[in-house]
Design a protein around this motif. Structure first.
Motif, PDB file in Angstrom:
ATOM      1  N   SER A   1      44.151  37.228  45.568  1.00  0.00           N
ATOM      2  CA  SER A   1      44.263  38.107  44.405  1.00  0.00           C
ATOM      3  C   SER A   1      42.849  38.547  44.048  1.00  0.00           C
ATOM      4  O   SER A   1      41.878  38.153  44.705  1.00  0.00           O
ATOM      5  CB  SER A   1      44.919  37.375  43.232  1.00  0.00           C
ATOM      6  OG  SER A   1      44.095  36.272  42.835  1.00  0.00           O
ATOM      7  N   TYR A   2      42.747  39.357  42.996  1.00  0.00           N
ATOM      8  CA  TYR A   2      41.424  39.846  42.616  1.00  0.00           C
ATOM      9  C   TYR A   2      41.326  39.920  41.101  1.00  0.00           C
ATOM     10  O   TYR A   2      42.172  40.541  40.440  1.00  0.00           O
ATOM     11  CB  TYR A   2      41.160  41.225  43.220  1.00  0.00           C
ATOM     12  CG  TYR A   2      39.793  41.770  42.858  1.00  0.00           C
ATOM     13  CD1 TYR A   2      38.649  41.245  43.455  1.00  0.00           C
ATOM     14  CD2 TYR A   2      39.650  42.785  41.915  1.00  0.00           C
ATOM     15  CE1 TYR A   2      37.385  41.735  43.117  1.00  0.00           C
ATOM     16  CE2 TYR A   2      38.399  43.278  41.588  1.00  0.00           C
ATOM     17  CZ  TYR A   2      37.267  42.749  42.187  1.00  0.00           C
ATOM     18  OH  TYR A   2      36.033  43.231  41.850  1.00  0.00           O
ATOM     19  N   THR A   3      40.280  39.282  40.563  1.00  0.00           N
ATOM     20  CA  THR A   3      39.999  39.347  39.136  1.00  0.00           C
ATOM     21  C   THR A   3      38.739  40.169  38.929  1.00  0.00           C
ATOM     22  O   THR A   3      37.645  39.742  39.343  1.00  0.00           O
ATOM     23  CB  THR A   3      39.803  37.943  38.536  1.00  0.00           C
ATOM     24  OG1 THR A   3      40.984  37.178  38.763  1.00  0.00           O
ATOM     25  CG2 THR A   3      39.553  38.038  37.037  1.00  0.00           C
ATOM     26  N   PRO A   4      38.864  41.361  38.337  1.00  0.00           N
ATOM     27  CA  PRO A   4      37.674  42.185  38.102  1.00  0.00           C
ATOM     28  C   PRO A   4      36.624  41.428  37.293  1.00  0.00           C
ATOM     29  O   PRO A   4      36.943  40.515  36.531  1.00  0.00           O
ATOM     30  CB  PRO A   4      38.229  43.377  37.313  1.00  0.00           C
ATOM     31  CG  PRO A   4      39.684  43.436  37.667  1.00  0.00           C
ATOM     32  CD  PRO A   4      40.092  41.997  37.854  1.00  0.00           C
ATOM     33  N   HIS A   5      35.371  41.836  37.481  1.00  0.00           N
ATOM     34  CA  HIS A   5      34.228  41.285  36.769  1.00  0.00           C
ATOM     35  C   HIS A   5      33.893  39.865  37.232  1.00  0.00           C
ATOM     36  O   HIS A   5      32.734  39.555  37.458  1.00  0.00           O
ATOM     37  CB  HIS A   5      34.446  41.320  35.249  1.00  0.00           C
ATOM     38  CG  HIS A   5      34.895  42.662  34.745  1.00  0.00           C
ATOM     39  ND1 HIS A   5      34.088  43.778  34.780  1.00  0.00           N
ATOM     40  CD2 HIS A   5      36.083  43.070  34.235  1.00  0.00           C
ATOM     41  CE1 HIS A   5      34.751  44.822  34.299  1.00  0.00           C
ATOM     42  NE2 HIS A   5      35.974  44.426  33.969  1.00  0.00           N
TER      43      HIS A   5
END
Length: 263
Positions: free
Chosen positions: A97-101
């Motif tokens: 998955s990807y978590t911005p920042h």
């Protein structure tokens, strides 16, 4: 088709950016039809073949984008997402998955491909689990939101202006300028793989279509065939010139003239 402009007023809980733990149970929803992954893969393919994808970028399909709103973890999986730069993973680790920042820059573009049954692409639900439109506009604040209706070839592009998505107008070719990629995006009718219908395609500033692999192969095949034909034409011209020279020499000999003396 856009959401009503009078959106519900509410105060969002604090938004934080926390990378999901490795064992976090991600939603496991199958794609609604086999066209969605084909559309997404085709968009990436032409970018890759044009050498426009860097190792630092993230371009993914049906991939979870995460944010923590208050004490709730929110995960949405757009059909296509583009992140200009992400932090590299440790060796052997797979990005689930990807978590911005927390893991890199904020996504610049998200796309949703609408099937026969809408899946909430226009939802402005301001409460958990939040509508997609609301999540992209108010929580992630993604600059460009694209919605494509492949069955009817309707392409909508929205840009974030002062915190709200505003519809972008196409150019005279019915294409939309996508600033983040320095390319035009538009619809194209044709066949790829097993599907014939409407596709999303990229064009450069000069209006040149970014080609798929099969098109590049066909283009090269045509160049090779044209070169073969040119070579054959040159061979035939040389052969004809030689035959003409032989006939001329024979006529000169009949006239009592030695061609060798002339040359």
């Amino acid at each position: 088709m856009t959401p009503l402009q009078l959106q519900p007023r509410n105060t969002l809980p604090p938004i934080t950016w926390e990378k999901l733990p490795a064992d976090f149970p991600l939603p496991d929803e199958p794609v609604e039809n086999n066209l969605q992954p084909l559309l997404a893969a085709a968009l990436r393919e032409s970018l890759e073949l044009a050498d426009l994808i860097l190792e630092s970028m993230l371009i993914a399909t049906n991939f979870g984008i995460c944010a923590t709103v208050g004490d709730k973890t929110v995960v949405k999986a757009p059909d296509w997402v583009y992140v200009p730069s992400v932090k590299p993973l440790p060796p052997g680790e797979i990005r689930r998955s990807y978590t911005p920042h927390a893991e890199g820059e904020n996504p610049t573009i998200v796309m949703e491909f609408i099937s026969a049954t809408e899946g909430g692409e226009y939802s402005i639900n301001p409460h958990y689990p939040y509508g997609k439109w609301y999540f992209y506009e108010h929580i992630l604040k993604i600059p460009t939101y694209v919605i494509f209706h492949p069955q009817i070839a309707i392409l909508e592009v929205y840009n974030l202006v002062n915190g709200k998505y505003e519809a972008q107008s196409p150019d005279e070719n019915q294409r939309f300028w996508i600033e983040a990629l320095n390319l035009f995006l538009g619809t194209w009718m044709g066949k790829k793989a097993e599907f014939e219908g409407y596709w999303l395609r990229w064009w450069d500033k000069s209006g040149n279509l970014l080609l798929w692999g099969s098109e590049l192969v066909e283009q090269e095949r045509q160049r090779t065939e044209q070169e073969r034909q040119r070579t054959e034409q040159e061979r035939q011209r040389a052969e004809q010139a030689e035959q003409k020279a032989v006939r001329l020499a024979e006529r000169l000999r009949v006239m009592g003239i030695d061609p060798e003396e002339i040359s």
